[in-house]
Structures are given as C-alpha cells and as structure tokens.
Design a protein around this motif. Structure first.
Motif, mmCIF file in Angstrom:
data_model
loop_
_atom_site.group_PDB
_atom_site.id
_atom_site.type_symbol
_atom_site.label_atom_id
_atom_site.label_comp_id
_atom_site.label_asym_id
_atom_site.label_seq_id
_atom_site.Cartn_x
_atom_site.Cartn_y
_atom_site.Cartn_z
ATOM 1 N N LEU A 1 12.368 4.969 30.920
ATOM 2 C CA LEU A 1 13.616 5.084 31.772
ATOM 3 C C LEU A 1 13.460 6.197 32.965
ATOM 4 O O LEU A 1 13.424 5.986 34.185
ATOM 5 C CB LEU A 1 14.922 5.280 31.173
ATOM 6 N N MET A 2 12.825 7.195 32.293
ATOM 7 C CA MET A 2 12.612 8.525 33.212
ATOM 8 C C MET A 2 11.336 8.111 34.160
ATOM 9 O O MET A 2 11.632 8.426 35.240
ATOM 10 C CB MET A 2 12.460 9.873 32.204
ATOM 11 N N LEU A 3 10.405 7.482 33.705
ATOM 12 C CA LEU A 3 9.378 7.310 34.687
ATOM 13 C C LEU A 3 9.857 6.391 35.575
ATOM 14 O O LEU A 3 9.359 6.204 36.803
ATOM 15 C CB LEU A 3 8.205 6.780 33.738
ATOM 16 N N CYS A 4 10.571 5.305 35.109
ATOM 17 C CA CYS A 4 10.865 4.367 36.113
ATOM 18 C C CYS A 4 12.018 4.677 37.092
ATOM 19 O O CYS A 4 11.824 4.213 38.377
ATOM 20 C CB CYS A 4 11.872 3.358 35.299
ATOM 21 N N ARG A 5 12.587 5.835 36.806
ATOM 22 C CA ARG A 5 13.542 6.495 38.168
ATOM 23 C C ARG A 5 12.749 7.010 38.987
ATOM 24 O O ARG A 5 13.046 7.043 40.227
ATOM 25 C CB ARG A 5 14.502 7.582 37.349
ATOM 26 N N HIS A 6 11.633 7.715 38.422
ATOM 27 C CA HIS A 6 10.763 8.281 39.592
ATOM 28 C C HIS A 6 9.927 7.356 40.783
ATOM 29 O O HIS A 6 9.847 7.837 41.813
ATOM 30 C CB HIS A 6 9.861 8.894 39.107
ATOM 31 N N THR A 7 9.538 6.312 39.820
ATOM 32 C CA THR A 7 8.640 5.464 40.863
ATOM 33 C C THR A 7 9.423 4.019 41.253
ATOM 34 O O THR A 7 8.935 3.278 42.162
ATOM 35 C CB THR A 7 7.289 4.944 40.100
ATOM 36 N N GLY A 8 10.258 3.605 40.644
ATOM 37 C CA GLY A 8 11.272 2.439 40.843
ATOM 38 C C GLY A 8 10.535 1.070 40.320
ATOM 39 O O GLY A 8 11.108 0.135 40.548
ATOM 40 N N ASN A 9 9.439 1.275 39.564
ATOM 41 C CA ASN A 9 9.054 0.183 38.953
ATOM 42 C C ASN A 9 8.419 0.293 37.696
ATOM 43 O O ASN A 9 8.535 1.629 36.946
ATOM 44 C CB ASN A 9 8.045 -0.556 39.771
ATOM 45 N N LEU A 10 7.898 -0.487 36.574
ATOM 46 C CA LEU A 10 7.575 -0.284 35.356
ATOM 47 C C LEU A 10 5.895 -0.367 35.423
ATOM 48 O O LEU A 10 5.360 -0.671 34.423
ATOM 49 C CB LEU A 10 8.198 -1.355 34.171
ATOM 50 N N ASP A 11 5.660 -0.154 36.532
ATOM 51 C CA ASP A 11 3.869 -0.664 36.524
ATOM 52 C C ASP A 11 3.206 0.745 36.226
ATOM 53 O O ASP A 11 3.628 1.983 36.391
ATOM 54 C CB ASP A 11 3.605 -0.661 37.983
ATOM 55 N N VAL A 12 2.198 0.589 35.159
ATOM 56 C CA VAL A 12 1.487 1.862 34.673
ATOM 57 C C VAL A 12 0.605 2.214 35.874
ATOM 58 O O VAL A 12 0.435 3.734 35.982
ATOM 59 C CB VAL A 12 0.387 1.289 33.732
ATOM 60 N N VAL A 13 0.069 1.538 37.000
ATOM 61 C CA VAL A 13 -0.691 2.059 37.927
ATOM 62 C C VAL A 13 -0.147 2.932 38.814
ATOM 63 O O VAL A 13 -0.652 3.796 39.512
ATOM 64 C CB VAL A 13 -1.201 0.723 38.481
ATOM 65 N N SER A 14 1.201 3.092 38.931
ATOM 66 C CA SER A 14 1.999 3.737 39.675
ATOM 67 C C SER A 14 1.795 5.201 39.134
ATOM 68 O O SER A 14 1.984 6.263 39.875
ATOM 69 C CB SER A 14 3.501 3.719 39.647
ATOM 70 N N TRP A 15 1.500 5.511 37.806
ATOM 71 C CA TRP A 15 0.952 6.721 37.520
ATOM 72 C C TRP A 15 -0.295 7.240 37.580
ATOM 73 O O TRP A 15 -0.732 7.996 36.587
ATOM 74 C CB TRP A 15 1.652 6.826 35.984
ATOM 75 N N GLN A 16 -1.298 6.579 38.390
ATOM 76 C CA GLN A 16 -2.693 6.857 38.153
ATOM 77 C C GLN A 16 -3.190 8.185 38.668
ATOM 78 O O GLN A 16 -3.993 8.361 38.824
ATOM 79 C CB GLN A 16 -3.436 5.733 38.789
ATOM 80 N N GLN A 17 -2.041 8.821 39.531
ATOM 81 C CA GLN A 17 -2.312 10.234 40.197
ATOM 82 C C GLN A 17 -2.519 11.115 39.091
ATOM 83 O O GLN A 17 -3.405 12.184 39.220
ATOM 84 C CB GLN A 17 -1.340 10.671 41.109
ATOM 85 N N VAL A 18 -2.234 10.874 37.756
ATOM 86 C CA VAL A 18 -2.776 11.972 36.931
ATOM 87 C C VAL A 18 -4.020 11.814 35.984
ATOM 88 O O VAL A 18 -4.371 12.610 35.176
ATOM 89 C CB VAL A 18 -1.672 11.698 35.544
ATOM 90 N N ARG A 19 -4.751 10.755 36.615
ATOM 91 C CA ARG A 19 -6.151 10.678 36.347
ATOM 92 C C ARG A 19 -6.959 11.986 36.605
ATOM 93 O O ARG A 19 -6.703 12.702 37.366
ATOM 94 C CB ARG A 19 -6.573 9.246 37.011
ATOM 95 N N GLU A 20 -8.233 11.851 35.825
ATOM 96 C CA GLU A 20 -9.039 13.107 36.213
ATOM 97 C C GLU A 20 -9.750 12.974 37.558
ATOM 98 O O GLU A 20 -9.715 12.114 38.173
ATOM 99 C CB GLU A 20 -10.284 13.178 35.261
ATOM 100 N N ASP A 21 -10.189 14.294 37.728
ATOM 101 C CA ASP A 21 -10.915 14.245 39.179
ATOM 102 C C ASP A 21 -12.134 13.579 39.131
ATOM 103 O O ASP A 21 -12.919 13.482 38.152
ATOM 104 C CB ASP A 21 -11.447 15.843 39.620
ATOM 105 N N GLY A 22 -12.416 12.851 40.122
ATOM 106 C CA GLY A 22 -13.874 12.221 40.260
ATOM 107 C C GLY A 22 -13.610 10.606 39.724
ATOM 108 O O GLY A 22 -14.804 9.867 39.682
ATOM 109 N N VAL A 23 -12.508 10.250 39.167
ATOM 110 C CA VAL A 23 -12.391 8.956 38.814
ATOM 111 C C VAL A 23 -11.855 8.307 39.793
ATOM 112 O O VAL A 23 -10.763 8.815 40.702
ATOM 113 C CB VAL A 23 -11.478 8.950 37.534
ATOM 114 N N LYS A 24 -12.205 6.871 40.129
ATOM 115 C CA LYS A 24 -11.936 6.237 41.038
ATOM 116 C C LYS A 24 -10.444 5.556 40.968
ATOM 117 O O LYS A 24 -10.230 5.493 40.065
ATOM 118 C CB LYS A 24 -12.967 4.669 41.502
ATOM 119 N N ALA A 25 -9.719 5.367 42.100
ATOM 120 C CA ALA A 25 -8.407 5.106 42.035
ATOM 121 C C ALA A 25 -8.499 3.517 41.742
ATOM 122 O O ALA A 25 -9.365 2.883 42.449
ATOM 123 C CB ALA A 25 -7.839 5.219 43.262
#
Lengths: 334, 147
Positions: B84-108
C-alpha cells in the motif's frame, strides 16, 4: 552408408524410448510448452489455442503421474485426483490470469483444493484452518488492497509481464525442478522400505502375543550418542485405549526384546509406546495436546511474532501516509 | 505399499504447486500477484510436510504447517502494508516502477513487447426501438432527473 546410419539411429532411438528417461523428458517437455504458452504475453489466447495448450498440459501431467505408483483403494484415488485437479487448474489460472482480481479468486479456489487434500491425509484441523485463515482472511485482505490500489482492473504490466526471455527461463526452471523431484521420488530405495516394513511386521507379531487390539503405525529410533530409544506409535482399536494403557509396561518390554534382537549392534535401552498418533480418533484434541505440550514455547514465539507483525504493519501503514504529505498539510497532527 | 504411494503422490503435487508458484513469482510483475505466488509456494511445502508427517506417524509435519500458516499471516499483513505504501508513491502496483533502486551499472529495464490490448470491443446489447419516443417536458427535466 546411409542405411547403417539409419539403423544405428533406429537402434538408439528405440533404446532411449524404452528407458524411463524418455518418459521424464517427454512429460517435462509437454509441461514446459504448456506452462510457457499459458503465461501472459500481451495477447489474448484464442479459445482454440487455449484448448490446445491446456490439452498439452494435461497430457504432461498424466505422463508425470504415470511414473509413480497409483493409490490403491479406488475411492482414495478418485478423491485425490479430484482435489489435485482442482488445485492445479486453479493454481495455473492464478498465475496466468491477466486481471489480479481473478488471480486472487482462483487462488482461493486452489486453497479449497489444498484443504481437501489436507482432509484426505487426516489433518482435519489444518484443512479447516486453511479455509478459515488463508481463504477467509488472507485472500480477502489481498482483494481489499487490490481494490484500494488498482481499482481500474488490469493494467498493461499484467498483460505483458517481464517479456519473452524471463517467461521462457522461469517456466523451464520450474518444470526442471518438478521433473527432478519425480526422478528422485519415483524410485524409492525399495530395500530400505522393505526392511522397515518387515520390522514393523515383527513388532506387530510380538505385540499380538499380548493384545489383539493394537496396530503398529510407525517405528522410530531416537539415536543419542551411545544409546538408542525406540518409539512405537500404536493405533488402538475402538474402545481398547484404556486396556492398552494398562498393558503399556508389558508392551514396552516385549517391543524392547524384539527390536534388540533385530539390531544387535545398537544399544537400545528404552522403549516407549505412543497411543496418540496422527490418524487416531479425536484428532483435534490430540493435536492440541501436542501443540500446547511439546510445542508450547514455539506457540509463545509465534504469538510474539504475530504481535510484532501487527505493530510493524500499523507502523508502516501510518508512516506511509505522512511521507508524501507535508506535515503542514496534516493540520498540526503529527 | 499404499502409504508409500500416498507419500509419493503428495510429494509430486507439492512439487508441482511449488513450481507453479515459482514460475508466477518470476514471471509476473504485479506486486500482489507476486505475493499470491509466494503463498502458493508455501502451500506446496505444506502439502509435502503433511504427507511426511502422515508417513512417519508423527505430529511434526502438522506442527510445522501450523507455524507456516502463522508466519504466512504475519507476512501477508506486513507485505500488504508495504505494498500500500509503495503504491501510494508510484500510483501503480508495477515492480518496474521501483527499478531506480538497482545497482550502478545495471541497465534500466524497458518493455520490448508493445503492450497491446487485443480485447474485443465491448458489445452492449441494443434493443429495437418500439412505439414512439416519449415527449420530454424541458421544464420538468431539471428536477425529474434528480428524483
């Protein structure tokens, strides 16, 4: 030249076909194709294609179940087949439905199938608990959150998933795992099982000298550093529980004598008779006695875990509300 | 050999359930469906545990399943609060919306397949008009519609 190649191929193909590895491979291939094609890939499956894909999956499952021995009484086999079909069909529908609401509802149906399988194993309390806790509480909470978070139904990310390569490799991994389990489980070590069965028959014969009212269910050896304790689960006949408890000492002595002759190199010093086994009558009472007897500390730990989860969930949910709102927006309420 | 075949049937079914849950967890992108798939894996393990408990004539399997249900309930409570908290930030339930937490050097991650909705257009039933169209009094219209 070509004739020799063909005859060589034919020889080896027939040899491979008759080996069990071909059956495993074929079942795994069919299951893989069916699972891979039924994952959401952006396009709706047409009715005919869906029929073909599910037919391939059913063929794979039937082939897989041909590898292991069938259940013997016809009634048990029919009940198992019914519940297992319900569980697997609903599980496949859960992971392949585009709409997450349908996924949750199919998952509840799959839980009903699992509860039936628990009942079939004699685990009555767990069957009821699965329906009440899982299907009644957890799935409903999932649906509640789903309605709150995604009220417009399915979105594009439900239709395409992760793309083609993850779909392919995830299905392959899962099918490989299942086929490995069958390969390991389809050929149990018959000698060990036969020896265990013979030992059980021996103890049954020894007990029959004392009483006719008990059936041996299980024999367990609890090894310590240099001594061994033998534990025998007995299923009392109807109304014979009291008589059996009175004869407990005599039974333990005779069991000790019979197993000592069977395992001369183990120092078996103690024998115990358990009258409350998994399939005994008054299932819930026996389960409660075990749960609040031997497992008492675990129950306390589980209670603390539930309390911590409750506090944590409330803390997370409350903090989520204040993160995206400025404190001034809240009218002084922090 | 009936007990052994019972055990084998249940172990195979548990493995199938675990495999299906694994596939769903790896393939689906919706946070809630991923959690449903994790629960499905737990169901597979519970089936195997119950079968082993029956085979050994022992309460251990059923005890473990009792605690699995407890832990699953805790997990569902906390996970849904997090979702619920994640959904309030991005507005959807998609995991890809949180891909900015990936490591440096990993392609989006980018969607390669164009998401097409091939749902056939919705067909609403249409009725053949019968009789004559009623005369609507424009004077009455504004309050009648609120009745």
């Amino acid at each position: 030249m070509i004739g020799t190649v063909f005859s060589w191929l034919a020889d080896h193909a027939s040899a491979a076909w008759s080996s069990p590895l071909a059956g495993w491979g074929l079942a795994g291939l069919l299951l893989f194709i069916s699972l891979w094609q039924s994952m959401p890939n952006g396009y709706l499956l047409s009715g005919r294609r869906r029929f073909v894909v599910s037919l391939i999956g059913v063929c794979g499952l039937v082939l897989l179940w041909r590898m292991i021995p069938t259940l013997q009484p016809l009634g048990i086999r029919a009940a198992f087949a019914g519940f297992a079909t319900l569980t697997i069909v609903a599980a496949v529908a859960t992971i392949s439905s585009r709409s997450p609401v349908y996924s949750a509802i199919w998952f509840a149906l799959s839980l009903l199938g699992t509860a039936g399988l628990f009942l079939l194993q004699g685990a009555q309390f767990l069957g009821v608990a699965t329906v009440a806790v899982y299907a009644g509480a957890i799935v409903v909470t999932f649906l509640f959150v789903l309605m709150l978070a995604q009220p417009e139904g399915h979105a594009y990310y439900d239709r395409i998933s992760w793309g083609a390569a993850p779909r392919f490799f995830a299905s392959l991994t899962a099918v490989f795992f299942v086929v490995l389990v069958v390969m390991a489980g389809a050929s149990p070590d018959v000698e060990i099982l036969e020896a265990r069965r013979a030992e059980r028959d021996l103890i049954q014969a020894e007990i029959a000298k004392t009483t006719e009212d008990a059936t041996v269910r299980a024999v367990r050896y609890l090894r310590k550093s240099d001594t061994t304790k033998v534990e025998v689960s007995l299923a009392p006949a109807d109304g014979a529980r009291g008589a059996l408890s009175e004869q407990r000492t005599a039974l333990e002595t005779s069991i000790l004598a019979s197993v000592q002759s069977n395992h001369p190199d183990w120092r078996i010093t103690e024998a115990a008779v358990k009258l409350e086994d998994v399939q005994a009558k008054y299932h819930a009472a026996n389960l409660g006695a075990e749960l609040f007897g031997r497992q008492l500390i675990s129950v306390q730990v589980a209670g603390v875990l539930l309390l911590a989860a409750l506090v944590g969930a409330v803390a997370i949910a409350a903090r989520g509300g204040t993160l995206d709102a400025e404190p001034s927006d809240l009218g002084g309420i922090r | 050999m009936n007990e052994i075949s019972l055990l084998q049937n249940y172990l195979l079914l548990g493995a199938v359930m675990f495999g299906l849950g694994l596939t769903g967890f790896l393939v689906r992108r919706n946070l809630i469906v991923m959690f449903l798939c994790a629960e499905m894996m737990l169901q597979g393990v519970s089936l195997s545990l119950i079968a082993w408990g029956r085979y050994h004539g022992d309460w251990g399997g059923q005890m473990l399943v009792v605690f699995i249900i407890t832990v699953a309930a805790c997990e569902a409570g906390i996970a849904l609060a997090l979702v619920l908290m994640l959904c309030r930030h991005t507005g959807n339930l998609d995991v890809v919306s949180w891909q900015q937490v990936r490591e440096d050097g990993v392609k989006a991650y980018q969607d390669r397949e164009v998401p097409e909705d091939l749902d056939p257009e919705e067909h609403w039933p249409s009725l053949t008009p019968a009789g004559r169209e009623p005369q609507v009094d424009p004077e009455e219209q504004w309050y009648r519609s609120h009745v």
